[in-house]
Design a protein around this motif. Structure first.
Motif, PDB file in Angstrom:
ATOM      1  N   ASP A  25       0.831  -1.215   0.000  1.00 51.48           N
ATOM      2  CA  ASP A  25       0.000   0.000   0.000  1.00 51.48           C
ATOM      3  C   ASP A  25       0.859   1.256   0.000  1.00 51.48           C
ATOM      4  OD1 ASP A  25      -2.363  -1.373  -0.095  1.00 51.48           O
ATOM      5  OD2 ASP A  25      -2.768  -1.256   2.064  1.00 51.48           O
ATOM      6  N   GLN A  26       1.974   1.225   0.725  1.00 54.06           N
ATOM      7  CA  GLN A  26       2.877   2.384   0.737  1.00 54.06           C
ATOM      8  C   GLN A  26       3.329   2.732  -0.677  1.00 54.06           C
ATOM      9  OE1 GLN A  26       6.151   2.156   3.552  1.00 54.06           O
ATOM     10  NE2 GLN A  26       4.924   0.963   4.984  1.00 54.06           N
ATOM     11  N   ILE A  27       3.690   1.726  -1.451  1.00 59.83           N
ATOM     12  CA  ILE A  27       4.161   1.958  -2.814  1.00 59.83           C
ATOM     13  C   ILE A  27       3.008   2.331  -3.738  1.00 59.83           C
ATOM     14  CG2 ILE A  27       5.278   0.925  -4.831  1.00 59.83           C
ATOM     15  CD1 ILE A  27       7.196   1.509  -2.512  1.00 59.83           C
ATOM     16  N   SER A  28       1.899   1.624  -3.652  1.00 61.41           N
ATOM     17  CA  SER A  28       0.794   1.864  -4.594  1.00 61.41           C
ATOM     18  C   SER A  28       0.178   3.247  -4.410  1.00 61.41           C
ATOM     19  CB  SER A  28      -0.285   0.785  -4.449  1.00 61.41           C
ATOM     20  OG  SER A  28      -0.900   0.835  -3.171  1.00 61.41           O
ATOM     21  N   ILE A  29       0.088   3.718  -3.180  1.00 59.37           N
ATOM     22  CA  ILE A  29      -0.452   5.059  -2.930  1.00 59.37           C
ATOM     23  C   ILE A  29       0.479   6.114  -3.515  1.00 59.37           C
ATOM     24  CG2 ILE A  29      -0.900   6.756  -1.101  1.00 59.37           C
ATOM     25  CD1 ILE A  29      -2.089   4.387   0.526  1.00 59.37           C
ATOM     26  N   SER A  30       1.790   5.927  -3.351  1.00 56.79           N
ATOM     27  CA  SER A  30       2.736   6.888  -3.931  1.00 56.79           C
ATOM     28  C   SER A  30       2.744   6.823  -5.454  1.00 56.79           C
ATOM     29  CB  SER A  30       4.153   6.637  -3.387  1.00 56.79           C
ATOM     30  OG  SER A  30       4.270   7.155  -2.075  1.00 56.79           O
ATOM     31  N   VAL A  31       2.548   5.654  -6.023  1.00 60.38           N
ATOM     32  CA  VAL A  31       2.441   5.541  -7.486  1.00 60.38           C
ATOM     33  C   VAL A  31       1.200   6.273  -7.983  1.00 60.38           C
ATOM     34  CG1 VAL A  31       1.971   3.927  -9.387  1.00 60.38           C
ATOM     35  CG2 VAL A  31       3.772   3.413  -7.729  1.00 60.38           C
ATOM     36  N   GLU A  32       0.079   6.091  -7.290  1.00 62.68           N
ATOM     37  CA  GLU A  32      -1.158   6.779  -7.670  1.00 62.68           C
ATOM     38  C   GLU A  32      -0.975   8.291  -7.652  1.00 62.68           C
ATOM     39  OE1 GLU A  32      -5.627   7.626  -5.821  1.00 62.68           O
ATOM     40  OE2 GLU A  32      -4.451   5.926  -5.060  1.00 62.68           O
ATOM     41  N   GLY A  33      -0.352   8.791  -6.587  1.00 63.70           N
ATOM     42  CA  GLY A  33      -0.150  10.231  -6.482  1.00 63.70           C
ATOM     43  C   GLY A  33       0.842  10.759  -7.500  1.00 63.70           C
ATOM     44  N   THR A  34       1.904  10.010  -7.750  1.00 69.37           N
ATOM     45  CA  THR A  34       2.897  10.457  -8.727  1.00 69.37           C
ATOM     46  C   THR A  34       2.306  10.490 -10.126  1.00 69.37           C
ATOM     47  OG1 THR A  34       4.639   9.466  -7.361  1.00 69.37           O
ATOM     48  CG2 THR A  34       5.242  10.098  -9.599  1.00 69.37           C
ATOM     49  N   THR A  35       1.428   9.550 -10.431  1.00 67.26           N
ATOM     50  CA  THR A  35       0.736   9.553 -11.721  1.00 67.26           C
ATOM     51  C   THR A  35      -0.091  10.821 -11.887  1.00 67.26           C
ATOM     52  OG1 THR A  35       0.648   7.126 -11.759  1.00 67.26           O
ATOM     53  CG2 THR A  35      -0.912   8.306 -13.177  1.00 67.26           C
ATOM     54  N   ALA A  36      -0.802  11.217 -10.828  1.00 64.54           N
ATOM     55  CA  ALA A  36      -1.601  12.448 -10.878  1.00 64.54           C
ATOM     56  C   ALA A  36      -0.701  13.666 -11.090  1.00 64.54           C
ATOM     57  CB  ALA A  36      -2.409  12.600  -9.588  1.00 64.54           C
ATOM     58  N   ILE A  37       0.433  13.700 -10.407  1.00 64.72           N
ATOM     59  CA  ILE A  37       1.384  14.814 -10.560  1.00 64.72           C
ATOM     60  C   ILE A  37       1.880  14.896 -11.999  1.00 64.72           C
ATOM     61  CG2 ILE A  37       3.699  15.632  -9.942  1.00 64.72           C
ATOM     62  CD1 ILE A  37       3.152  14.281  -7.145  1.00 64.72           C
ATOM     63  N   LEU A  38       2.296  13.770 -12.539  1.00 60.35           N
ATOM     64  CA  LEU A  38       2.822  13.753 -13.907  1.00 60.35           C
ATOM     65  C   LEU A  38       1.770  14.198 -14.924  1.00 60.35           C
ATOM     66  CD1 LEU A  38       4.935  10.481 -13.720  1.00 60.35           C
ATOM     67  CD2 LEU A  38       5.823  12.796 -14.112  1.00 60.35           C
ATOM     68  N   ASN A  39       0.524  13.835 -14.675  1.00 56.60           N
ATOM     69  CA  ASN A  39      -0.556  14.267 -15.580  1.00 56.60           C
ATOM     70  C   ASN A  39      -0.716  15.782 -15.560  1.00 56.60           C
ATOM     71  OD1 ASN A  39      -1.059  11.609 -16.268  1.00 56.60           O
ATOM     72  ND2 ASN A  39      -2.794  11.381 -14.867  1.00 56.60           N
ATOM     73  N   ILE A  40      -0.615  16.387 -14.379  1.00 54.42           N
ATOM     74  CA  ILE A  40      -0.718  17.850 -14.273  1.00 54.42           C
ATOM     75  C   ILE A  40       0.456  18.517 -14.979  1.00 54.42           C
ATOM     76  CG2 ILE A  40      -0.733  19.825 -12.686  1.00 54.42           C
ATOM     77  CD1 ILE A  40      -1.975  17.913 -10.589  1.00 54.42           C
ATOM     78  N   LEU A  41       1.662  18.031 -14.712  1.00 48.23           N
ATOM     79  CA  LEU A  41       2.856  18.624 -15.321  1.00 48.23           C
ATOM     80  C   LEU A  41       2.811  18.504 -16.846  1.00 48.23           C
ATOM     81  CD1 LEU A  41       5.626  17.320 -12.866  1.00 48.23           C
ATOM     82  CD2 LEU A  41       4.460  19.536 -12.829  1.00 48.23           C
ATOM     83  N   LYS A  42       2.351  17.366 -17.326  1.00 51.06           N
ATOM     84  CA  LYS A  42       2.250  17.170 -18.774  1.00 51.06           C
ATOM     85  C   LYS A  42       1.234  18.119 -19.387  1.00 51.06           C
ATOM     86  CE  LYS A  42       1.672  13.525 -22.245  1.00 51.06           C
ATOM     87  NZ  LYS A  42       1.440  12.068 -22.458  1.00 51.06           N
TER      88      LYS A  42
END
Length: 258
Positions: A25-42
């Motif tokens: 869960d620690q990894i999957s939650i950070s992956v979910e959030g990083t995906t959202a960040i990358l979408n905004i930056l893109k």
């Protein structure tokens, strides 16, 4: 210039609030959030710096590949998020370079804790962004440290941004809890004074933290997380671009400082 950075790590914050969370869960939650960040930056064509633990990078290779493929910088956030030994400094840099195929120039200590600059230099880093030059109760008191970048023991120090005079911190908690207009005003004053802005966030902020039974976070941590955080960051970057501020990675910033 605006230096946006994100500390991507094992999401172990619930442990500080007496809640267990398994490693998956620690990894999957950070992956979910990083995906959202990358979408905004893109969406906004903005580049940023991602300070990654080696542990997160090992267990999230697809997201690390996307970070690199989209032109962002990877820097070190130690080997583990909650365990530090001096040898981790070099080991984390070497592992990240192995995984990314790129040189790693910078370091940020988890929880902005102090670290020996001689050891940072010996581990092969050019810059360190582990200083928040303000007072955070229960964490640190750095009021006497410089507000802006400086050289120490061969390493360029790039402190997190705080407002002029009163040193109000502009870190992630302020972004969550201040009205966005006031946060933008403080950023504008800081940019006017310093010529640059160094802001840091975490991927788990972009997921739903308002789950008391699961995480036990106080309101000031969970406020404006998840969808609200995504929306606020979208508006904030849009405002920065309308103000004609440029975005640079830390690597680009230090190149300009030479």
């Amino acid at each position: 210039m605006v230096l946006l950075s994100f500390d991507i790590e094992e999401f172990d914050l619930p442990l500080e609030y007496n809640k267990s969370i398994d490693f998956i869960d620690q990894i999957s939650i950070s992956v979910e959030g990083t995906t959202a960040i990358l979408n905004i930056l893109k969406k906004h064509h903005v580049k940023a710096t991602f300070f990654s633990t080696a542990t997160f990078a090992i267990h999230a290779p697809e997201i690390i590949k996307r970070i690199i493929d989209e032109g962002h910088e990877i820097a070190s956030h130690n080997y583990y998020h909650s365990d530090f030994k001096v040898e981790h400094l070099k080991l984390s840099r070497e592992k990240l370079e192995e995984l990314t195929g790129q040189e790693v120039h910078g370091f940020r200590m988890p929880r902005m804790q102090p670290v020996d600059e001689i050891e940072i230099f010996n581990a092969g880093y050019q810059y360190n962004s582990s200083l928040n030059p303000t007072y955070i109760p229960g964490r640190y008191n750095n009021f006497k440290k410089p507000r802006t970048f400086f050289k120490e023991k061969g390493v360029l120090q790039i402190p997190a941004s705080v407002s002029p005079i009163i040193r109000f911190p502009l870190f992630w908690l302020s972004f969550h809890n201040l009205p966005l207009s006031i946060y933008e005003f403080l950023c504008k004053q800081t940019l006017k004074k310093d010529g640059y802005l160094n802001l840091y966030f975490h991927p788990w902020e972009f997921t739903n933290l308002n789950q008391p039974e699961r995480f036990n976070f106080p309101g000031y941590v969970s406020k404006n997380s998840g969808v609200s955080m995504i929306h606020r960051m979208d508006l904030f970057i849009e405002w920065l671009k309308k103000e004609n501020y440029s975005f640079v990675t830390f690597k680009e910033f230090i190149s300009e400082m030479k």
